[in-house]
Design an enzyme around this catalytic site. Structure first.
Site, PDB file in Angstrom:
ATOM      1  N   CYS A  78      -2.983 -27.904  -2.496  1.00 56.85           N
ATOM      2  CA  CYS A  78      -1.870 -27.781  -1.897  1.00 56.85           C
ATOM      3  C   CYS A  78      -0.336 -28.998  -1.368  1.00 56.85           C
ATOM      4  O   CYS A  78      -0.211 -29.292  -2.024  1.00 56.85           O
ATOM      5  CB  CYS A  78      -1.754 -27.638  -0.006  1.00 56.85           C
ATOM      6  N   HIS A 163      -7.409 -24.469  -1.721  1.00 57.63           N
ATOM      7  CA  HIS A 163      -8.380 -25.884  -0.699  1.00 57.63           C
ATOM      8  C   HIS A 163      -9.533 -25.501  -0.589  1.00 57.63           C
ATOM      9  O   HIS A 163     -10.679 -25.033  -0.107  1.00 57.63           O
ATOM     10  CB  HIS A 163      -8.097 -25.104   0.812  1.00 57.63           C
ATOM     11  N   GLU A 165     -11.604 -27.521  -1.001  1.00 53.03           N
ATOM     12  CA  GLU A 165     -12.420 -28.683   0.173  1.00 53.03           C
ATOM     13  C   GLU A 165     -13.417 -28.108   1.146  1.00 53.03           C
ATOM     14  O   GLU A 165     -13.939 -28.351   2.511  1.00 53.03           O
ATOM     15  CB  GLU A 165     -11.600 -30.135   0.905  1.00 53.03           C
TER      16      GLU A 165
HETATM   17  N1  GLN Z   1       3.205 -25.574   3.253  1.00 51.73           N
HETATM   18  C1  GLN Z   1       2.799 -26.820   2.975  1.00 51.73           C
HETATM   19  C2  GLN Z   1       3.949 -27.632   2.187  1.00 51.73           C
HETATM   20  O1  GLN Z   1       4.559 -27.466   1.865  1.00 51.73           O
HETATM   21  C3  GLN Z   1       1.319 -27.321   2.268  1.00 51.73           C
HETATM   22  C4  GLN Z   1       0.300 -26.439   3.543  1.00 51.73           C
HETATM   23  C5  GLN Z   1      -0.790 -27.200   2.484  1.00 51.73           C
HETATM   24  O2  GLN Z   1      -1.326 -28.102   2.368  1.00 51.73           O
HETATM   25  N2  GLN Z   1      -1.151 -25.874   3.561  1.00 51.73           N
HETATM   26  O3  GLN Z   1       3.308 -29.230   2.387  1.00 51.73           O
END
Ligand code: GLN
Length: 181
Positions: A78, A163, A165
């Site tokens: 992410c 995610h 994890e």
């Molecule tokens: N929205 C976050 C970003 O732009 C990422 C979200 C996440 O890591 N769950 O950095």
């Protein structure tokens, strides 16, 4: 198995440590260049990529981390995937540029902020997730959701927009650990 680091400046690094341990690795938190030197690979957890960027610069870790990635495997989830990408869209943002990936932040929009979906072979938790809008020829797409890549690898690096994890399934972490052998 050599030691794997989890960048522990912000975000859900605890969950990654536990997932790595469930996958059979020894995981340690990394907050400095010296700690980075002591690990064979690194996980960049989810969180807020703008905040992580600021902290990396504040701790003088941006450049050491980029150099680390030129030699050793990094797994970004992410926000971590956003940091690994060569190009960040909406808005453009500095990144480590270690993977030939174009990625758009918060791309599913507000009404689909967070959700759990069943991909063909794994369950994926998305939290304010980015969307990968393009990949270079050296990038292999390992999983997709709604026709866009959500798990990609390029050489030693791995990136997920979801995610892994946060689910009991440790296969994605195992895949990363294989890159350390
Ligand atoms: N929205 C976050 C970003 O732009 C990422 C979200 C996440 O890591 N769950 O950095």
């Amino acid at each position: 198995m050599r030691r794997v680091g989890v960048l522990a400046l912000q975000g859900d690094f605890e969950a990654h440590k536990r997932a790595l341990e469930r996958a059979g690795a020894a995981a340690v938190e990394v907050r400095s260049a010296a700690e980075l030197d002591a690990v064979a690979g690194l996980v960049l957890p989810g969180g807020e990529s703008t905040t992580v960027l600021k902290l990396l610069e504040l701790e003088n870790l941006f450049e050491p981390l980029r150099r680390f990635g030129l030699e050793k495997p990094i797994f970004g989830t992410c926000a971590g995937a956003i940091l690994l990408a060569k190009e960040v869209l909406r808005p453009a943002q500095k990144s480590l540029a270690l993977m030939d990936v174009k990625i758009e932040r918060n791309a599913y929009g507000r009404q689909l902020d967070s959700r759990v979906v069943r991909l063909s072979e794994l369950e994926a938790v998305f939290i304010r997730a980015p969307i990968i809008r393009g990949v270079g020829p050296g990038v292999r797409v390992l999983a997709t959701y709604l026709d866009t890549p959500v798990l990609v690898e390029e050489g030693r690096h791995l990136a997920a927009t979801f995610h892994p994890e946060l689910t009991a399934d440790v296969r994605v972490h195992r895949l990363f650990l294989e890159k350390l052998r």
